[in-house]
Design a protein around this motif. Sequence first.
Motif, mmCIF file in Angstrom:
data_model
loop_
_atom_site.group_PDB
_atom_site.id
_atom_site.type_symbol
_atom_site.label_atom_id
_atom_site.label_comp_id
_atom_site.label_asym_id
_atom_site.label_seq_id
_atom_site.Cartn_x
_atom_site.Cartn_y
_atom_site.Cartn_z
ATOM 1 N N GLY C 19 0.972 -1.200 0.083
ATOM 2 C CA GLY C 19 0.080 -0.043 -0.148
ATOM 3 C C GLY C 19 0.677 1.186 0.039
ATOM 4 O O GLY C 19 2.242 1.345 0.178
ATOM 5 N N TYR C 20 0.177 2.373 -0.171
ATOM 6 C CA TYR C 20 0.702 3.582 -0.127
ATOM 7 C C TYR C 20 1.530 3.982 0.874
ATOM 8 O O TYR C 20 2.588 4.653 0.919
ATOM 9 N N GLU C 21 0.923 3.822 2.158
ATOM 10 C CA GLU C 21 1.526 4.351 3.249
ATOM 11 C C GLU C 21 3.203 3.542 3.558
ATOM 12 O O GLU C 21 4.031 4.311 3.846
ATOM 13 N N ALA C 22 3.030 2.430 3.501
ATOM 14 C CA ALA C 22 4.338 1.741 3.399
ATOM 15 C C ALA C 22 5.318 2.068 2.469
ATOM 16 O O ALA C 22 6.309 1.481 2.484
ATOM 17 N N LEU C 23 5.023 2.522 1.157
ATOM 18 C CA LEU C 23 5.911 2.637 0.368
ATOM 19 C C LEU C 23 6.725 3.859 0.616
ATOM 20 O O LEU C 23 6.325 4.808 1.213
ATOM 21 N N THR C 24 8.044 3.436 0.395
ATOM 22 C CA THR C 24 9.090 4.505 0.992
ATOM 23 C C THR C 24 10.108 5.039 -0.331
ATOM 24 O O THR C 24 10.257 3.904 -1.089
ATOM 25 N N MET C 25 10.264 6.168 -0.323
ATOM 26 C CA MET C 25 11.344 6.279 -1.414
ATOM 27 C C MET C 25 12.349 5.799 -1.438
ATOM 28 O O MET C 25 12.948 5.319 -2.556
ATOM 29 N N ALA C 54 1.522 3.985 -11.191
ATOM 30 C CA ALA C 54 0.147 3.075 -11.203
ATOM 31 C C ALA C 54 -0.814 3.577 -12.162
ATOM 32 O O ALA C 54 -1.622 2.987 -12.455
ATOM 33 N N LEU C 55 -0.743 4.726 -12.427
ATOM 34 C CA LEU C 55 -1.843 5.656 -12.951
ATOM 35 C C LEU C 55 -1.601 6.061 -14.286
ATOM 36 O O LEU C 55 -1.322 7.329 -14.890
ATOM 37 N N ALA C 80 -12.869 -1.116 -14.916
ATOM 38 C CA ALA C 80 -12.757 -2.266 -14.194
ATOM 39 C C ALA C 80 -11.393 -2.942 -14.064
ATOM 40 O O ALA C 80 -10.643 -3.088 -13.312
ATOM 41 N N GLY C 81 -11.040 -2.884 -15.571
ATOM 42 C CA GLY C 81 -9.630 -3.517 -15.803
ATOM 43 C C GLY C 81 -8.500 -2.729 -15.250
ATOM 44 O O GLY C 81 -7.405 -3.203 -14.834
ATOM 45 N N ASP C 82 -8.730 -1.482 -15.082
ATOM 46 C CA ASP C 82 -7.869 -0.557 -14.289
ATOM 47 C C ASP C 82 -7.862 -0.842 -12.920
ATOM 48 O O ASP C 82 -6.858 -1.131 -12.098
ATOM 49 N N LEU C 83 -9.022 -0.263 -12.337
ATOM 50 C CA LEU C 83 -9.160 -0.333 -11.075
ATOM 51 C C LEU C 83 -8.971 -1.586 -10.313
ATOM 52 O O LEU C 83 -8.796 -1.678 -9.141
ATOM 53 N N LEU C 92 -4.340 4.756 -5.625
ATOM 54 C CA LEU C 92 -5.466 5.731 -5.278
ATOM 55 C C LEU C 92 -5.858 5.999 -4.107
ATOM 56 O O LEU C 92 -5.971 7.383 -3.715
ATOM 57 N N LEU C 93 -5.741 5.148 -3.192
ATOM 58 C CA LEU C 93 -6.034 5.439 -1.846
ATOM 59 C C LEU C 93 -5.169 6.386 -1.342
ATOM 60 O O LEU C 93 -5.684 7.243 -0.642
ATOM 61 N N GLY C 94 -3.916 6.201 -1.497
ATOM 62 C CA GLY C 94 -2.887 6.897 -0.949
ATOM 63 C C GLY C 94 -3.114 8.691 -1.495
ATOM 64 O O GLY C 94 -2.951 9.474 -0.801
ATOM 65 N N LEU C 95 -3.089 8.495 -2.979
ATOM 66 C CA LEU C 95 -3.216 9.775 -3.487
ATOM 67 C C LEU C 95 -4.197 10.521 -3.052
ATOM 68 O O LEU C 95 -4.165 11.894 -2.816
#
Lengths: 183, 183, 183, 183
Positions: C19-25, C54-55, C80-83, C92-95
């Motif tokens: 997920g987004y939160e755990a992703l670190t630069m 991702a987008l 749907a194929g995207d999401l 998406l959640l993080g952004l």
Amino acid sequence: MEADAAILQAARELLGESGYEALTMAGVAARAGVAKSTLYRRWHGKAEVVFAAALHPPELEPPDLGSLAADLAAVAAHIAGDLGQPAVAGALLGLMGEMAASPRLAGDLRGRFVAAERRLFATVLGRAAERGEVAPATDPDLALEVLLGRLLVRACFTGLPVTAAEGARTAAVLARGLTEEGR
Amino acid sequence: MEADAAILQAARELLGESGYEALTMAGVAARAGVAKSTLYRRWHGKAEVVFAAALHPPELEPPDLGSLAADLAAVAAHIAGDLGQPAVAGALLGLMGEMAASPRLAGDLRGRFVAAERRLFATVLGRAAERGEVAPATDPDLALEVLLGRLLVRACFTGLPVTAAEGARTAAVLARGLTEEGR
Amino acid sequence: MEADAAILQAARELLGESGYEALTMAGVAARAGVAKSTLYRRWHGKAEVVFAAALHPPELEPPDLGSLAADLAAVAAHIAGDLGQPAVAGALLGLMGEMAASPRLAGDLRGRFVAAERRLFATVLGRAAERGEVAPATDPDLALEVLLGRLLVRACFTGLPVTAAEGARTAAVLARGLTEEGR
Amino acid sequence: MEADAAILQAARELLGESGYEALTMAGVAARAGVAKSTLYRRWHGKAEVVFAAALHPPELEPPDLGSLAADLAAVAAHIAGDLGQPAVAGALLGLMGEMAASPRLAGDLRGRFVAAERRLFATVLGRAAERGEVAPATDPDLALEVLLGRLLVRACFTGLPVTAAEGARTAAVLARGLTEEGR
DNA sequence: GGATAAGCGAGACGGTACGTCTGGTCTTTCG
DNA sequence: CGAAAGACCAGACGTACCGTCTCGCTTATCC
């Protein structure tokens, strides 16, 4: 090459303006209108560039003016003329900090400021001993360290002016101190 | 606070081991078992930490041993005991490099090594003048610069030992040199 | 550049895994075998890296399958194929959380998910109106919001599967609802 | 306790002003005139504080207005009244981002927005089936997802107004779409 | 006189330290 | 005795610089 000159000139300017820490390889390259890679092709790092830019090997024949005091004053004037330039003082400050990390640089630096002068002091004191001004066994290094030390403190530490006159004052005290040492 | 002590101790160790350049804030924090933010809460950067760690304000009452040579030797021994520590020399080397970039630090550093000793030299030379050993107008700064300078050159430049004995040699030459100055 | 691909791939993997939160630069850089500075040279922060990773801008020609229901189903399948990809949902959640703080990002994100699809819906509904399936004035945005909305809720909220089949169900209900709207 | 109220009020204000990311525990504590530790004594983290501040459990009896369209409109109005508040939308945006990292929060959030409404939709659609408006097997979740989804997209994504009127439009389309589904 | 090699400007890259920020825990102090 | 104040650990963030490197482009050299 003309690039060399531009680089060293730029380095000297930046050294004088903002000191060693603030000097940047990219900054030097930019001011010299040169690519960074050109710097690294010629020298192996910031320290060497600065060394090359600010610390030309000094050349002075051992003076022979007839008295220890006069000879020491001549040497002191020479050192003062060197350390008195802001770029030299700035370079010295920064490079000294890297001596611990780089023995190679430490050697260069010592060679530049100590070894080269050592011969002068040996000759000058040798002549003084022949004249009977000082004891024959007088240690030339002490004289070098005192003379260089005081000017260095002024140049790098207190920021006070480093002039031939100040060098002469040191030389006078030192000559008298050494003269009496053996008696 | 006990964190302070651990931090400064860690900084001193790292300074002595690898010098100023190699000392890292994260490294200090890790060795001290402390978070990096704790360092920054107490000091404003690497320079200040190093300063606090290695450069305690020295405290020496002006010696009064009956002769200029003895007094100067005492002061020189004191300075030598300070500069002779690897951590002090390492700190000095690095911090000097940053003096150009940070006038605040430059002030601190000068205060630590110059201003504090200045009073000593004024007193010592004043007493020597009363005794008739030197001329009344003898400049105390010259003496300070010579004594500090030679030890500094050895500590930071040549890496030669900085001992009380070497201090005493310098003091002896200096005392003689000053004594005769006015005659 | 091949670094780009490695970085974006690494970011996608980490997004999908944690997920987004755990992703670190630093984490992305490490997994991509790349320096952190390379990330920051190309993008201006974590949000932009994730966005780029991702987008991808979606590309779909407005379908023309002869009926509103079929066209909407095709668009829904595309969305749907995207999401449906974990990395997309995670991004998406993080952004979304950072949209309030960064209007620039909000614009990008809206452009990616709304503006791009808007043209599709306008075309599809326009054709349906020509066929007489819906009233001429039918609002394309409502259709977009319903279709995107349901899939978004499943992808980001309930975690239920986001498949073409689910998209088709939504499309069917929506087509019927719109068809009757004007009558 | 009065501290609770101050904290939650402060959190709501900051959420509305700058969003979830910009909301800081220290900031909330400062604005509430409260120590950070007080926040942590009552809740287990930022997410929980925000949840408590912005996301009251909704309370709505299943409406029974005689037609599916009317009932759905009533539910939609209720949801719109909730999501229409900036603090709620802001909270939702941020909290959604942490769902991946915290299953516990994910459960809470789903419970708040999905499970609670699920009963409503089941009842409403059950009554509609009895009335013969929709097929008996009609999936209540699809209705919930559509209704919630569109409003969520507007609230959290496009930033378009989320009003009862918009809810009603969605409800109308949805009711028609469901009605025809079985035929 | 056209190939060829070398030097150069430009700047991306890996690496690493810096100093800042926040989240969440823990201790001290006060009412 | 509980709450306010705030120090503290941990670690991510984004920036800056160093020294290496790969590109093309230009210039001189050599066959």
